[in-house]
Write an enzyme that holds these catalytic residues in place. Structure first.
Site, PDB file in Angstrom:
ATOM      1  N   LYS A  51      15.097  42.974  42.480  1.00  0.00           N
ATOM      2  CA  LYS A  51      16.381  42.786  41.794  1.00  0.00           C
ATOM      3  C   LYS A  51      17.206  41.598  42.299  1.00  0.00           C
ATOM      4  O   LYS A  51      18.417  41.531  42.089  1.00  0.00           O
ATOM      5  CB  LYS A  51      17.258  44.055  41.788  1.00  0.00           C
ATOM      6  CG  LYS A  51      16.581  45.315  41.354  1.00  0.00           C
ATOM      7  CD  LYS A  51      15.649  45.177  40.191  1.00  0.00           C
ATOM      8  CE  LYS A  51      16.310  45.047  38.849  1.00  0.00           C
ATOM      9  NZ  LYS A  51      15.264  44.969  37.768  1.00  0.00           N
ATOM     10  N   GLY A  53      16.521  38.458  41.357  1.00  0.00           N
ATOM     11  CA  GLY A  53      16.431  37.335  40.419  1.00  0.00           C
ATOM     12  C   GLY A  53      15.000  36.856  40.216  1.00  0.00           C
ATOM     13  O   GLY A  53      14.764  35.688  39.888  1.00  0.00           O
ATOM     14  N   THR A 114       5.712  38.892  43.883  1.00  0.00           N
ATOM     15  CA  THR A 114       5.654  39.962  44.879  1.00  0.00           C
ATOM     16  C   THR A 114       7.044  40.306  45.390  1.00  0.00           C
ATOM     17  O   THR A 114       7.939  39.456  45.397  1.00  0.00           O
ATOM     18  CB  THR A 114       4.758  39.588  46.088  1.00  0.00           C
ATOM     19  OG1 THR A 114       4.635  40.738  46.922  1.00  0.00           O
ATOM     20  CG2 THR A 114       5.329  38.447  46.916  1.00  0.00           C
ATOM     21  N   HIS A 115       7.209  41.565  45.807  1.00  0.00           N
ATOM     22  CA  HIS A 115       8.442  41.970  46.503  1.00  0.00           C
ATOM     23  C   HIS A 115       8.139  42.280  47.969  1.00  0.00           C
ATOM     24  O   HIS A 115       8.982  42.845  48.674  1.00  0.00           O
ATOM     25  CB  HIS A 115       9.041  43.229  45.862  1.00  0.00           C
ATOM     26  CG  HIS A 115       9.594  43.033  44.485  1.00  0.00           C
ATOM     27  ND1 HIS A 115      10.298  41.914  44.110  1.00  0.00           N
ATOM     28  CD2 HIS A 115       9.560  43.833  43.389  1.00  0.00           C
ATOM     29  CE1 HIS A 115      10.662  42.032  42.840  1.00  0.00           C
ATOM     30  NE2 HIS A 115      10.221  43.181  42.379  1.00  0.00           N
ATOM     31  N   SER A 145      22.412  46.217  41.470  1.00  0.00           N
ATOM     32  CA  SER A 145      21.361  45.994  40.481  1.00  0.00           C
ATOM     33  C   SER A 145      20.203  46.977  40.692  1.00  0.00           C
ATOM     34  O   SER A 145      19.673  47.552  39.741  1.00  0.00           O
ATOM     35  CB  SER A 145      20.865  44.548  40.578  1.00  0.00           C
ATOM     36  OG  SER A 145      19.910  44.288  39.589  1.00  0.00           O
ATOM     37  N   THR A 234      16.681  29.588  29.934  1.00  0.00           N
ATOM     38  CA  THR A 234      16.627  30.489  31.079  1.00  0.00           C
ATOM     39  C   THR A 234      18.011  31.049  31.424  1.00  0.00           C
ATOM     40  O   THR A 234      18.189  31.680  32.466  1.00  0.00           O
ATOM     41  CB  THR A 234      16.008  29.799  32.322  1.00  0.00           C
ATOM     42  OG1 THR A 234      16.776  28.622  32.609  1.00  0.00           O
ATOM     43  CG2 THR A 234      14.561  29.413  32.088  1.00  0.00           C
TER      44      THR A 234
HETATM   45  S1  PPS Z   1      12.690  42.897  39.288  1.00  0.00           S
HETATM   46  O1  PPS Z   1      12.521  44.176  38.554  1.00  0.00           O
HETATM   47  O2  PPS Z   1      12.768  43.127  40.737  1.00  0.00           O
HETATM   48  O3  PPS Z   1      11.716  41.894  38.921  1.00  0.00           O
HETATM   49  O4  PPS Z   1      14.136  42.409  38.832  1.00  0.00           O
HETATM   50  P1  PPS Z   1      14.713  40.940  39.046  1.00  0.00           P
HETATM   51  O5  PPS Z   1      14.255  40.088  37.945  1.00  0.00           O
HETATM   52  O6  PPS Z   1      14.472  40.493  40.431  1.00  0.00           O
HETATM   53  O7  PPS Z   1      16.270  41.162  38.955  1.00  0.00           O
HETATM   54  C1  PPS Z   1      16.948  41.559  37.790  1.00  0.00           C
HETATM   55  C2  PPS Z   1      18.357  41.067  37.922  1.00  0.00           C
HETATM   56  O8  PPS Z   1      18.387  39.656  37.622  1.00  0.00           O
HETATM   57  C3  PPS Z   1      19.260  39.436  36.536  1.00  0.00           C
HETATM   58  N1  PPS Z   1      18.796  38.318  35.712  1.00  0.00           N
HETATM   59  C4  PPS Z   1      19.499  37.177  35.552  1.00  0.00           C
HETATM   60  N2  PPS Z   1      20.682  36.774  36.071  1.00  0.00           N
HETATM   61  C5  PPS Z   1      21.144  35.570  35.704  1.00  0.00           C
HETATM   62  N3  PPS Z   1      20.502  34.757  34.833  1.00  0.00           N
HETATM   63  C6  PPS Z   1      19.317  35.112  34.295  1.00  0.00           C
HETATM   64  N4  PPS Z   1      18.693  34.301  33.449  1.00  0.00           N
HETATM   65  C7  PPS Z   1      18.766  36.376  34.653  1.00  0.00           C
HETATM   66  N5  PPS Z   1      17.644  37.048  34.309  1.00  0.00           N
HETATM   67  C8  PPS Z   1      17.686  38.219  34.963  1.00  0.00           C
HETATM   68  C9  PPS Z   1      19.231  40.769  35.790  1.00  0.00           C
HETATM   69  O9  PPS Z   1      20.302  40.861  34.890  1.00  0.00           O
HETATM   70  C10 PPS Z   1      19.313  41.735  36.955  1.00  0.00           C
HETATM   71  O10 PPS Z   1      20.578  41.716  37.598  1.00  0.00           O
HETATM   72  P2  PPS Z   1      21.807  42.683  37.222  1.00  0.00           P
HETATM   73  O11 PPS Z   1      22.847  42.427  38.261  1.00  0.00           O
HETATM   74  O12 PPS Z   1      21.296  44.082  37.277  1.00  0.00           O
HETATM   75  O13 PPS Z   1      22.262  42.281  35.862  1.00  0.00           O
END
Ligand code: PPS
Length: 302
Positions: A51, A53, A114-115, A145, A234
């Site tokens: 979560k 990014g 990967t995480h 998140s 993006t």
């Molecule tokens: S995962 O399941 O671990 O792969 O999730 P991950 O992609 O790491 O994290 C999801 C959060 O990233 C936000 N997100 C974004 N933020 C800004 N810009 C863009 N383009 C974008 N794409 C994904 C997504 O909304 C989740 O954060 P939160 O705070 O929950 O909204």
């Protein structure tokens, strides 16, 4: 390929441990194979604490690799384009495509997600000197998140109440382990390996600048109009509507976007809507101790 969805109601994931780190049971069962993963020298690894990014970074990287061709990026879901190394749902789904299976079947050059905390990255990635992009996000937003994601994703354990989940996050009793150890471990590793360490907050504040860092790291050039197109595609707003990036195309029955959408808010500072004054005080005190031994600095707001 068949859809990664479940036909019946799914029970919540059970958890186990690998080297003291919490994982879902299917990941624990696959661990020996994950550890023996054969990385190739031209593999690119996108590593994050869950979560932080990941999907955003994946979309940016894919757009770069496809030279800004939006259609090419939309040929498959994020899950198919970039195998999720350790992920497996074998006990949940009749049709299970583990990250390993997808990765092994993929021609080079591969980009893999990967995480894993740095100490659990399969040794072959270091032996092959693979490039790695690590994206980190401030603890408070990362926690919020993650809490919402656990609520909507049945392949993860039930988060319990907000208060309970915060406690688990602070003690590291969450999937993929302690956020604090994760960001610090990768921060240290960047001095010894080919790791580009990025921050979600910087990416929000100045995406062009951060994308240029990625371009340089990947030894790629991009014309200014292509870069602008990449920036547009993006953005949170565009990715939220993109069925190949917003996780609505697969995992039906596992992810319930009506509980909380995968593309939830995409902002810095949402934690302020969840932390009480008392919780914030407690969190800050604990944070100071856990982060005393690192030079890492996060922005909790923009
Ligand atoms: S995962 O399941 O671990 O792969 O999730 P991950 O992609 O790491 O994290 C999801 C959060 O990233 C936000 N997100 C974004 N933020 C800004 N810009 C863009 N383009 C974008 N794409 C994904 C997504 O909304 C989740 O954060 P939160 O705070 O929950 O909204």
């Amino acid at each position: 390929m068949e859809n990664l969805s479940l036909k019946q109601t799914v029970p919540r994931a059970e958890v186990g441990e690998v080297e003291g780190i919490l994982f879902t049971k299917p990941i624990c069962s696959m661990w020996n194979q994950v550890w023996k993963f054969k990385a190739r020298p031209d593999d690119l690894l996108i590593a994050t604490y869950a979560k932080a990014g990941t999907t955003w970074t994946q979309e940016i990287v894919d757009m770069i690799q496809q030279n800004g061709d939006v259609e090419k990026c939309r040929h498959a879901t994020t899950y198919r384009r970039h195998p999720f190394l350790e992920w497996s749902m074998q006990e949940y789904s009749a049709v299970s495509y583990s990250g390993l299976e997808l990765a092994e079947a993929m021609p080079s050059p591969r980009t893999i997600k990967t995480h894993l905390p740095v100490q659990l990255v399969p040794p072959c990635f270091w032996e092959q000197n693979c490039k790695i992009i690590y994206m980190a996000r401030n603890a408070k937003d990362n926690l919020v998140s993650s809490y919402h994601f656990h609520r909507m994703n049945k392949a993860l354990p039930d988060p319990g109440t907000w208060e309970e989940f915060m406690e688990k996050f602070m003690t590291g009793k969450v999937l993929w382990g302690s956020w604090y150890d994760h960001v610090k471990g990768w921060w240290k590793a960047k001095d010894k390996h080919r790791i580009l360490y990025l921050f979600y907050e910087d990416m929000k504040e100045n995406p062009k600048q951060e994308i240029q860092k990625i371009l340089k790291f990947l030894e790629k050039d991009m014309k200014s109009e292509v870069l602008n197109c990449l920036l547009h595609n993006t953005s949170f707003e565009m990715m939220k509507e993109n069925p190949m990036a917003n996780y609505t195309t697969e995992f039906q029955g596992i992810m319930d976007h009506s509980v909380s959408p995968f593309m939830r808010k995409g902002v810095v500072g949402d934690w302020k809507n969840y932390f009480t004054v008392a919780q914030n005080k407690k969190f800050n005190g604990d944070y100071k101790k856990k982060m005393a031994d690192t030079s890492l600095v996060f922005h909790m707001e923009l």
